[in-house]
Write a protein that holds these residues in place. Sequence first.
Motif, short mmCIF file in Angstrom:
data_model
loop_
_atom_site.label_atom_id
_atom_site.label_comp_id
_atom_site.label_asym_id
_atom_site.label_seq_id
_atom_site.Cartn_x
_atom_site.Cartn_y
_atom_site.Cartn_z
N GLU A 66 -121.39 -33.50 21.58
CA GLU A 66 -121.57 -34.74 20.84
C GLU A 66 -120.22 -35.26 20.33
N GLU A 67 -120.15 -36.56 20.12
CA GLU A 67 -118.92 -37.19 19.62
C GLU A 67 -118.46 -36.59 18.30
N LYS A 68 -119.39 -36.19 17.44
CA LYS A 68 -118.99 -35.64 16.13
C LYS A 68 -118.25 -34.31 16.25
N ASP A 69 -118.33 -33.65 17.43
CA ASP A 69 -117.61 -32.40 17.65
C ASP A 69 -116.35 -32.58 18.50
N ALA A 70 -116.00 -33.83 18.81
CA ALA A 70 -114.84 -34.11 19.66
C ALA A 70 -113.53 -33.59 19.05
N TRP A 71 -113.41 -33.59 17.73
CA TRP A 71 -112.18 -33.17 17.06
C TRP A 71 -111.77 -31.75 17.47
N TYR A 72 -112.74 -30.90 17.73
CA TYR A 72 -112.48 -29.50 18.06
C TYR A 72 -111.72 -29.36 19.38
N PHE A 73 -111.94 -30.26 20.29
CA PHE A 73 -111.36 -30.15 21.63
C PHE A 73 -109.98 -30.79 21.72
N ASP A 74 -109.70 -31.79 20.90
CA ASP A 74 -108.38 -32.41 20.82
C ASP A 74 -107.79 -32.65 22.22
N ASP A 75 -108.58 -33.30 23.08
CA ASP A 75 -108.17 -33.64 24.45
C ASP A 75 -107.97 -32.43 25.36
N HIS A 76 -108.50 -31.28 25.01
CA HIS A 76 -108.47 -30.12 25.89
C HIS A 76 -109.71 -30.14 26.78
N SER A 77 -109.60 -29.60 27.96
CA SER A 77 -110.77 -29.44 28.82
C SER A 77 -111.43 -28.10 28.50
N LEU A 78 -112.69 -27.97 28.93
CA LEU A 78 -113.43 -26.73 28.70
C LEU A 78 -114.15 -26.34 29.98
N THR A 79 -113.94 -25.11 30.39
CA THR A 79 -114.69 -24.54 31.50
C THR A 79 -115.50 -23.37 30.97
N ILE A 80 -116.78 -23.36 31.30
CA ILE A 80 -117.63 -22.23 30.94
C ILE A 80 -117.85 -21.45 32.22
N GLN A 81 -117.40 -20.21 32.21
CA GLN A 81 -117.50 -19.34 33.38
C GLN A 81 -117.98 -17.97 32.93
N MET A 82 -118.33 -17.13 33.88
CA MET A 82 -118.80 -15.79 33.54
C MET A 82 -117.62 -14.84 33.37
N ASP A 83 -117.67 -14.05 32.31
CA ASP A 83 -116.75 -12.94 32.13
C ASP A 83 -117.39 -11.78 32.88
N GLN A 84 -116.79 -11.39 33.99
CA GLN A 84 -117.39 -10.38 34.86
C GLN A 84 -117.49 -9.01 34.18
N GLN A 85 -116.56 -8.69 33.32
CA GLN A 85 -116.59 -7.40 32.64
C GLN A 85 -117.70 -7.35 31.58
N GLU A 86 -117.80 -8.42 30.78
CA GLU A 86 -118.80 -8.46 29.71
C GLU A 86 -120.17 -8.94 30.18
N GLN A 87 -120.23 -9.55 31.37
CA GLN A 87 -121.47 -10.11 31.92
C GLN A 87 -122.11 -11.14 30.98
#
Length: 94
Positions: A66-87
């Motif tokens: 949501e737009e109200k959480d945009a401040w947290y990213f500060d123009d950074h991208s985010l990729t959600i991927q699997m941590d193979q060790q932690e599963q």
Amino acid sequence: MKLNVTAQAAKWYKEEFEPGKNAHLRLFVRYGFGGRIPGFSLGVSSAAPDHVYASATTDGITFFIEEKDAWYFDDHSLTIQMDQQEQEPEFVYG
């Protein structure tokens, strides 16, 4: 801001949340550890979008911020991927 969710991570969320068809999962800022900004982290909840800042659809699930959480990213991208060790998913900021 670019949001990307790998197919493996989307599958994990499908198994954990059982969101159904055409589901929405919101990524939101909360107090916590391990995030991009000390003292904050990301949470995930099943919710309908209101004012979308960024979104990505993978395997039938729309992940969004949501737009109200945009401040947290500060123009950074985010990729959600699997941590193979932690599963479990991991958040990678770029």
